[in-house]
Design a protein around this motif. Structure first.
Motif, PDB file in Angstrom:
ATOM      1  N   ILE A 118     132.447  91.128  60.078  1.00 51.74           N
ATOM      2  CA  ILE A 118     131.838  89.832  60.329  1.00 51.74           C
ATOM      3  C   ILE A 118     130.378  89.965  59.913  1.00 51.74           C
ATOM      4  O   ILE A 118     129.629  90.758  60.479  1.00 51.74           O
ATOM      5  CB  ILE A 118     131.939  89.419  61.808  1.00 51.74           C
ATOM      6  CG1 ILE A 118     133.396  89.388  62.249  1.00 51.74           C
ATOM      7  CG2 ILE A 118     131.269  88.071  62.031  1.00 51.74           C
ATOM      8  CD1 ILE A 118     133.591  89.185  63.736  1.00 51.74           C
ATOM      9  N   THR A 119     129.991  89.193  58.894  1.00 56.64           N
ATOM     10  CA  THR A 119     128.616  89.268  58.407  1.00 56.64           C
ATOM     11  C   THR A 119     128.005  87.879  58.302  1.00 56.64           C
ATOM     12  O   THR A 119     128.706  86.879  58.136  1.00 56.64           O
ATOM     13  CB  THR A 119     128.537  89.945  57.016  1.00 56.64           C
ATOM     14  OG1 THR A 119     129.246  89.154  56.080  1.00 56.64           O
ATOM     15  CG2 THR A 119     129.084  91.349  57.045  1.00 56.64           C
ATOM     16  N   ILE A 120     126.699  87.849  58.400  1.00 59.24           N
ATOM     17  CA  ILE A 120     125.907  86.639  58.207  1.00 59.24           C
ATOM     18  C   ILE A 120     124.713  87.032  57.338  1.00 59.24           C
ATOM     19  O   ILE A 120     124.494  88.212  57.077  1.00 59.24           O
ATOM     20  CB  ILE A 120     125.414  86.045  59.546  1.00 59.24           C
ATOM     21  CG1 ILE A 120     124.571  87.074  60.300  1.00 59.24           C
ATOM     22  CG2 ILE A 120     126.582  85.554  60.380  1.00 59.24           C
ATOM     23  CD1 ILE A 120     123.853  86.513  61.506  1.00 59.24           C
ATOM     24  N   TYR A 121     123.945  86.056  56.914  1.00 64.24           N
ATOM     25  CA  TYR A 121     122.715  86.346  56.183  1.00 64.24           C
ATOM     26  C   TYR A 121     121.510  86.121  57.080  1.00 64.24           C
ATOM     27  O   TYR A 121     121.436  85.132  57.808  1.00 64.24           O
ATOM     28  CB  TYR A 121     122.586  85.463  54.937  1.00 64.24           C
ATOM     29  CG  TYR A 121     123.400  85.965  53.790  1.00 64.24           C
ATOM     30  CD1 TYR A 121     123.008  87.091  53.077  1.00 64.24           C
ATOM     31  CD2 TYR A 121     124.580  85.335  53.428  1.00 64.24           C
ATOM     32  CE1 TYR A 121     123.767  87.574  52.025  1.00 64.24           C
ATOM     33  CE2 TYR A 121     125.338  85.806  52.377  1.00 64.24           C
ATOM     34  CZ  TYR A 121     124.922  86.923  51.687  1.00 64.24           C
ATOM     35  OH  TYR A 121     125.680  87.400  50.646  1.00 64.24           O
ATOM     36  N   LEU A 122     120.592  87.079  57.016  1.00 66.49           N
ATOM     37  CA  LEU A 122     119.286  86.962  57.662  1.00 66.49           C
ATOM     38  C   LEU A 122     118.226  87.247  56.606  1.00 66.49           C
ATOM     39  O   LEU A 122     118.444  88.087  55.725  1.00 66.49           O
ATOM     40  CB  LEU A 122     119.136  87.982  58.797  1.00 66.49           C
ATOM     41  CG  LEU A 122     119.988  87.802  60.039  1.00 66.49           C
ATOM     42  CD1 LEU A 122     119.827  88.992  60.978  1.00 66.49           C
ATOM     43  CD2 LEU A 122     119.637  86.509  60.753  1.00 66.49           C
ATOM     44  N   CYS A 123     117.089  86.560  56.700  1.00 70.31           N
ATOM     45  CA  CYS A 123     116.001  86.926  55.800  1.00 70.31           C
ATOM     46  C   CYS A 123     115.544  88.324  56.219  1.00 70.31           C
ATOM     47  O   CYS A 123     115.802  88.766  57.340  1.00 70.31           O
ATOM     48  CB  CYS A 123     114.850  85.923  55.865  1.00 70.31           C
ATOM     49  SG  CYS A 123     113.898  85.943  57.407  1.00 70.31           S
ATOM     50  N   ARG A 124     114.909  89.025  55.323  1.00 77.45           N
ATOM     51  CA  ARG A 124     114.568  90.415  55.635  1.00 77.45           C
ATOM     52  C   ARG A 124     113.593  90.530  56.804  1.00 77.45           C
ATOM     53  O   ARG A 124     113.577  91.531  57.494  1.00 77.45           O
ATOM     54  CB  ARG A 124     114.081  91.150  54.402  1.00 77.45           C
ATOM     55  CG  ARG A 124     112.838  90.605  53.783  1.00 77.45           C
ATOM     56  CD  ARG A 124     112.548  91.363  52.496  1.00 77.45           C
ATOM     57  NE  ARG A 124     111.259  91.041  51.974  1.00 77.45           N
ATOM     58  CZ  ARG A 124     111.012  90.837  50.698  1.00 77.45           C
ATOM     59  NH1 ARG A 124     111.984  90.900  49.823  1.00 77.45           N
ATOM     60  NH2 ARG A 124     109.797  90.573  50.299  1.00 77.45           N
ATOM     61  N   TRP A 125     112.813  89.496  57.084  1.00 78.70           N
ATOM     62  CA  TRP A 125     111.889  89.526  58.212  1.00 78.70           C
ATOM     63  C   TRP A 125     112.649  89.368  59.524  1.00 78.70           C
ATOM     64  O   TRP A 125     112.420  90.112  60.473  1.00 78.70           O
ATOM     65  CB  TRP A 125     110.820  88.438  58.034  1.00 78.70           C
ATOM     66  CG  TRP A 125     109.980  88.694  56.828  1.00 78.70           C
ATOM     67  CD1 TRP A 125     108.815  89.414  56.788  1.00 78.70           C
ATOM     68  CD2 TRP A 125     110.249  88.293  55.485  1.00 78.70           C
ATOM     69  NE1 TRP A 125     108.347  89.474  55.493  1.00 78.70           N
ATOM     70  CE2 TRP A 125     109.207  88.797  54.673  1.00 78.70           C
ATOM     71  CE3 TRP A 125     111.263  87.570  54.874  1.00 78.70           C
ATOM     72  CZ2 TRP A 125     109.147  88.588  53.300  1.00 78.70           C
ATOM     73  CZ3 TRP A 125     111.208  87.355  53.501  1.00 78.70           C
ATOM     74  CH2 TRP A 125     110.161  87.869  52.738  1.00 78.70           C
ATOM     75  N   CYS A 126     113.579  88.410  59.592  1.00 80.31           N
ATOM     76  CA  CYS A 126     114.402  88.242  60.799  1.00 80.31           C
ATOM     77  C   CYS A 126     115.320  89.450  60.987  1.00 80.31           C
ATOM     78  O   CYS A 126     115.542  89.883  62.117  1.00 80.31           O
ATOM     79  CB  CYS A 126     115.240  86.965  60.717  1.00 80.31           C
ATOM     80  SG  CYS A 126     114.285  85.444  60.933  1.00 80.31           S
ATOM     81  N   HIS A 127     115.834  90.003  59.892  1.00 79.85           N
ATOM     82  CA  HIS A 127     116.724  91.155  59.968  1.00 79.85           C
ATOM     83  C   HIS A 127     116.018  92.328  60.647  1.00 79.85           C
ATOM     84  O   HIS A 127     116.578  92.975  61.537  1.00 79.85           O
ATOM     85  CB  HIS A 127     117.175  91.535  58.558  1.00 79.85           C
ATOM     86  CG  HIS A 127     118.405  92.362  58.514  1.00 79.85           C
ATOM     87  ND1 HIS A 127     118.815  92.984  57.367  1.00 79.85           N
ATOM     88  CD2 HIS A 127     119.347  92.672  59.439  1.00 79.85           C
ATOM     89  CE1 HIS A 127     119.935  93.636  57.591  1.00 79.85           C
ATOM     90  NE2 HIS A 127     120.280  93.463  58.852  1.00 79.85           N
TER      91      HIS A 127
END
Length: 179
Positions: A118-127
């Motif tokens: 299960i994956t989602i996208y996060l911007c690298r700052w939120c990640h």
């Protein structure tokens, strides 16, 4: 909160809350995994074949959920950060670090084998904030100022690439004898 095997946070209590439909589900409600990957789990494939490859989770007569399926996979394909909404901006022919990164919400616990992805996208700052336990995916957040700056820089380069420039203007000032 769910944790990675290394002990860092994944930012959610229930990964299935963010899961969409299974990536192996066809438009007709069939299980493509059982059909395409018979050799990986012959018993599962035989069960699905006997049911004409019907996915039991989408059957309204059953109480099964995606968590019950041994081969569930849901990879988010939206090209924006789930937490702050920053949209992806990729530059063609560029090897720059992407603005968005794939974030896994499911991990094996206590030596169990986990077949769900299960994956989602996060911007690298939120990640980074989520993995450092500074934030949760469900936080009401605006894009980081550095993220907005990176996005605008890419947008500016994209506009420069798409801009029309006549040959006369392009060669203005050349010292090779052309006017």
């Amino acid at each position: 909160m769910e944790k990675t095997p290394q002990g860092t946070a994944v930012g959610v209590d229930d990964p299935y809350e963010f899961a969409g439909v299974c990536d192996y589900l066809t438009g007709e409600g069939k299980c493509k995994y059982a059909f395409d990957h018979y050799e990986h789990d012959p018993e599962f494939a035989r069960e699905r074949a006997q049911a004409d490859y019907a996915c039991p989770v989408v059957d309204p007569e059953t109480d099964e959920t995606w968590a019950d399926c041994p081969h569930f996979r849901s990879r988010n394909r939206d090209r924006e950060c789930v937490r702050c909404g920053l949209e992806a901006k990729r530059m063609a022919h560029s090897d720059e670090r992407p603005l968005l990164e794939e974030h896994h919400l499911s991990y094996a616990r206590d030596g169990e084998t986990l077949s769900h992805e299960i994956t989602i996208y996060l911007c690298r700052w939120c990640h980074a904030k989520v993995h450092n336990s500074w934030a949760r995916i469900t936080d009401d957040a605006a894009p980081d100022p550095d993220a907005i700056a990176a996005l605008e820089t890419r947008r500016g380069r994209e506009l420069d690439e798409a801009a029309f420039e006549s040959a006369a203007r392009r060669y203005e000032g050349d010292d090779d004898g052309r006017a």
